[in-house]
Write a protein that holds these residues in place. Structure first.
Motif, PDB file in Angstrom:
ATOM      1  N   LEU A  21       0.835  -1.210   0.000  1.00 54.62           N
ATOM      2  CA  LEU A  21       0.000   0.000   0.000  1.00 54.62           C
ATOM      3  C   LEU A  21       0.868   1.258   0.000  1.00 54.62           C
ATOM      4  O   LEU A  21       0.600   2.211  -0.746  1.00 54.62           O
ATOM      5  CB  LEU A  21      -0.932  -0.017   1.209  1.00 54.62           C
ATOM      6  CG  LEU A  21      -1.864   1.191   1.362  1.00 54.62           C
ATOM      7  CD1 LEU A  21      -2.809   1.293   0.158  1.00 54.62           C
ATOM      8  CD2 LEU A  21      -2.659   1.094   2.654  1.00 54.62           C
ATOM      9  N   LEU A  22       1.911   1.282   0.833  1.00 49.60           N
ATOM     10  CA  LEU A  22       2.803   2.439   0.882  1.00 49.60           C
ATOM     11  C   LEU A  22       3.507   2.649  -0.464  1.00 49.60           C
ATOM     12  O   LEU A  22       3.666   3.790  -0.921  1.00 49.60           O
ATOM     13  CB  LEU A  22       3.844   2.244   1.985  1.00 49.60           C
ATOM     14  CG  LEU A  22       3.356   2.388   3.435  1.00 49.60           C
ATOM     15  CD1 LEU A  22       4.465   1.991   4.403  1.00 49.60           C
ATOM     16  CD2 LEU A  22       2.888   3.808   3.712  1.00 49.60           C
ATOM     17  N   LEU A  24       2.356   1.830  -3.411  1.00 45.83           N
ATOM     18  CA  LEU A  24       1.369   2.361  -4.360  1.00 45.83           C
ATOM     19  C   LEU A  24       1.084   3.838  -4.086  1.00 45.83           C
ATOM     20  O   LEU A  24       0.872   4.621  -5.022  1.00 45.83           O
ATOM     21  CB  LEU A  24       0.079   1.545  -4.278  1.00 45.83           C
ATOM     22  CG  LEU A  24       0.175   0.092  -4.755  1.00 45.83           C
ATOM     23  CD1 LEU A  24      -1.142  -0.644  -4.523  1.00 45.83           C
ATOM     24  CD2 LEU A  24       0.550   0.026  -6.235  1.00 45.83           C
ATOM     25  N   ILE A  25       1.099   4.218  -2.811  1.00 48.34           N
ATOM     26  CA  ILE A  25       0.862   5.625  -2.467  1.00 48.34           C
ATOM     27  C   ILE A  25       2.000   6.503  -2.985  1.00 48.34           C
ATOM     28  O   ILE A  25       1.778   7.567  -3.578  1.00 48.34           O
ATOM     29  CB  ILE A  25       0.704   5.790  -0.936  1.00 48.34           C
ATOM     30  CG1 ILE A  25      -0.618   5.166  -0.478  1.00 48.34           C
ATOM     31  CG2 ILE A  25       0.746   7.270  -0.537  1.00 48.34           C
ATOM     32  CD1 ILE A  25      -0.782   5.103   1.021  1.00 48.34           C
ATOM     33  N   VAL A  26       3.244   6.046  -2.756  1.00 46.83           N
ATOM     34  CA  VAL A  26       4.393   6.801  -3.265  1.00 46.83           C
ATOM     35  C   VAL A  26       4.354   6.874  -4.790  1.00 46.83           C
ATOM     36  O   VAL A  26       4.635   7.921  -5.391  1.00 46.83           O
ATOM     37  CB  VAL A  26       5.714   6.156  -2.792  1.00 46.83           C
ATOM     38  CG1 VAL A  26       6.909   6.797  -3.492  1.00 46.83           C
ATOM     39  CG2 VAL A  26       5.851   6.295  -1.284  1.00 46.83           C
ATOM     40  N   ALA A  28       1.652   6.815  -6.575  1.00 45.85           N
ATOM     41  CA  ALA A  28       0.575   7.747  -6.911  1.00 45.85           C
ATOM     42  C   ALA A  28       1.049   9.190  -6.801  1.00 45.85           C
ATOM     43  O   ALA A  28       0.709  10.031  -7.636  1.00 45.85           O
ATOM     44  CB  ALA A  28      -0.621   7.505  -5.989  1.00 45.85           C
ATOM     45  N   ILE A  29       1.852   9.478  -5.764  1.00 40.80           N
ATOM     46  CA  ILE A  29       2.397  10.831  -5.601  1.00 40.80           C
ATOM     47  C   ILE A  29       3.292  11.189  -6.786  1.00 40.80           C
ATOM     48  O   ILE A  29       3.241  12.315  -7.314  1.00 40.80           O
ATOM     49  CB  ILE A  29       3.186  10.932  -4.282  1.00 40.80           C
ATOM     50  CG1 ILE A  29       2.238  10.795  -3.089  1.00 40.80           C
ATOM     51  CG2 ILE A  29       3.951  12.250  -4.200  1.00 40.80           C
ATOM     52  CD1 ILE A  29       2.932  10.673  -1.749  1.00 40.80           C
ATOM     53  N   TYR A  42      -3.898   2.970 -12.002  1.00 37.10           N
ATOM     54  CA  TYR A  42      -4.000   1.697 -11.275  1.00 37.10           C
ATOM     55  C   TYR A  42      -5.169   0.852 -11.788  1.00 37.10           C
ATOM     56  O   TYR A  42      -5.091  -0.375 -11.807  1.00 37.10           O
ATOM     57  CB  TYR A  42      -4.131   1.948  -9.778  1.00 37.10           C
ATOM     58  CG  TYR A  42      -2.847   2.420  -9.136  1.00 37.10           C
ATOM     59  CD1 TYR A  42      -1.622   1.897  -9.532  1.00 37.10           C
ATOM     60  CD2 TYR A  42      -2.858   3.394  -8.137  1.00 37.10           C
ATOM     61  CE1 TYR A  42      -0.441   2.335  -8.965  1.00 37.10           C
ATOM     62  CE2 TYR A  42      -1.673   3.835  -7.551  1.00 37.10           C
ATOM     63  CZ  TYR A  42      -0.463   3.299  -7.977  1.00 37.10           C
ATOM     64  OH  TYR A  42       0.710   3.719  -7.401  1.00 37.10           O
ATOM     65  N   SER A 330       8.939   1.630  -6.124  1.00 35.97           N
ATOM     66  CA  SER A 330       8.429   2.027  -4.806  1.00 35.97           C
ATOM     67  C   SER A 330       7.808   0.837  -4.083  1.00 35.97           C
ATOM     68  O   SER A 330       8.040   0.629  -2.882  1.00 35.97           O
ATOM     69  CB  SER A 330       7.393   3.146  -4.965  1.00 35.97           C
ATOM     70  OG  SER A 330       7.959   4.283  -5.553  1.00 35.97           O
TER      71      SER A 330
END
Length: 360
Positions: A21-22, A24-26, A28-29, A42, A330
């Motif tokens: 999850l982390l 994917l968040i990075v 996304a940023i 995604y 990431s």
């Protein structure tokens, strides 16, 4: 602290999930910074993976060689060796299978097994060279196996271009149909995806990896030599022979990966301008999986799925390949950084541990 450690142990599923999850968040940023929509990206990734039987089959096909190379790296690591030469062993496996598949014309029940065995042995012998140099001359296997990668690439190209080449082309003659290991009914079921027996053999190799290392006397010796060669020597084990044996088995797994790329996917071998990269990806897969059999399988699924699905991000959301690699990197970074993820989760787990302590 003991209570917190128990919570961490019980959170063994939570930590990898949060790591993904982390990542994917990075990712996304990074996409937002580049002006791309991460939700669309995604969605395109998942759509590429699961939208049709063909895409599912091709994703499985992309995951299969990573299982073989991941097992090869993990096996060597578990026996105290760092096999960086899996790429070369993979290539030699391809070459061995191509030699038998192209030059011989035998009944399928002899031809296909012979091609598989030959390719696997080619990979094993290539790895054993590095093991022999370490055992007899003290040459670090990292250095020798890296050098052997390049030798394998150019030797393979020489063999194909000199003895097996299709006239006027930069590839070998086609492998005889009697040596091919495609699964026709599964290909039809998966809408022409390139399905082959290698996927099932890879699962069997995972079981062999576990049984050999943790359920046999031979496996105990391999691990003992890896943990402490001096103690193993004192116990009467032949350390030099065990080192060569370990590298040979590791190379067998890598060679099998190359075998099925030829006999199951392409049916010929090209004159390569560069290495395929499966061997180097196998290092990441092994590290992601903690060098365990099940971990390697899950790491290969994650790595292979991201690699195959990433093309959907490029075409479906217009995300350039450079940004796609940031997303993949990431996810891999956070999955590999268990300590960092545990630090991130520490406040939540501390609170959970306190509640358990109060309840007691």
């Amino acid at each position: 602290m003991k209570t917190l450690n128990k919570v961490f142990n019980k959170s063994s599923i939570l930590v990898p999930g949060v790591a993904i999850l982390l990542g994917l968040i990075v990712g996304a940023i990074a996409m937002l910074a580049g002006g791309y929509n991460p939700i669309v990206a995604y969605y395109s990734l998942l759509d590429k993976l699961f939208s049709s039987p063909y895409n599912i089959g091709e994703a499985i096909r992309a995951i299969t060689p990573l299982i073989f190379t991941g097992i090869a790296v993990a096996f060597a690591f578990r026996t105290g060796l760092f096999n960086i030469g899996v790429e070369g062993q993979f290539i030699m496996g391809m070459t061995g299978a191509t030699l038998v598949g192209v030059t011989l014309d035998l009944p399928w029940y002899i031809h296909a097994p012979l091609a598989v065995i030959t390719g696997a042995v080619f990979g094993g012998v290539w790895a054993a060279i590095a093991g022999f140099l370490k055992a007899t001359r003290g040459v670090n296997e990292v250095i020798s196996s890296i050098m052997l990668n390049w030798i394998a690439l150019f030797l393979s190209n020489y063999i194909v271009a000199t003895f097996l080449v299709e006239k006027g082309q930069q590839k070998s003659r086609p492998v005889h149909e009697s040596a091919l290991l495609t699964i026709d009914w599964l290909i039809e079921l998966m809408d022409k995806a390139r399905m082959h027996w290698g996927t099932f053999i890879a699962i069997i190799c995972i079981v062999v990896f576990y049984v050999l290392l943790w359920r046999t006397k031979q496996g105990y010796e391999l691990r003992a030599v890896g943990h402490n060669p001096d103690a193993a020597l004192y116990a009467g084990m032949n350390v030099n022979r065990t080192i060569v044996k370990s590298m040979f088995i590791s190379g067998l797994f890598a060679g099998l990966g190359g075998v099925f790329e030829i006999l199951g996917v392409f049916g010929y071998q090209t004159v390569m301008a560069a290495s395929w990269g499966y061997g180097f990806d196998g290092i990441a897969v092994a590290l992601l999986g903690g060098n365990t059999p099940v971990g390697v399988l899950l790491g290969a699924i994650l790595f292979g799925g991201l690699n195959y699905g990433s093309t959907g991000m490029s075409f479906g959301a217009g995300v350039p390949s450079e940004v796609v690699r940031i997303v993949i990197g990431s996810v891999i970074f956070f999955v590999a950084s268990h300590g960092l993820v545990k630090w991130f989760l520490k406040p939540f787990l501390n609170k959970r541990a306190s509640k358990r302590k109060e309840a007691v």
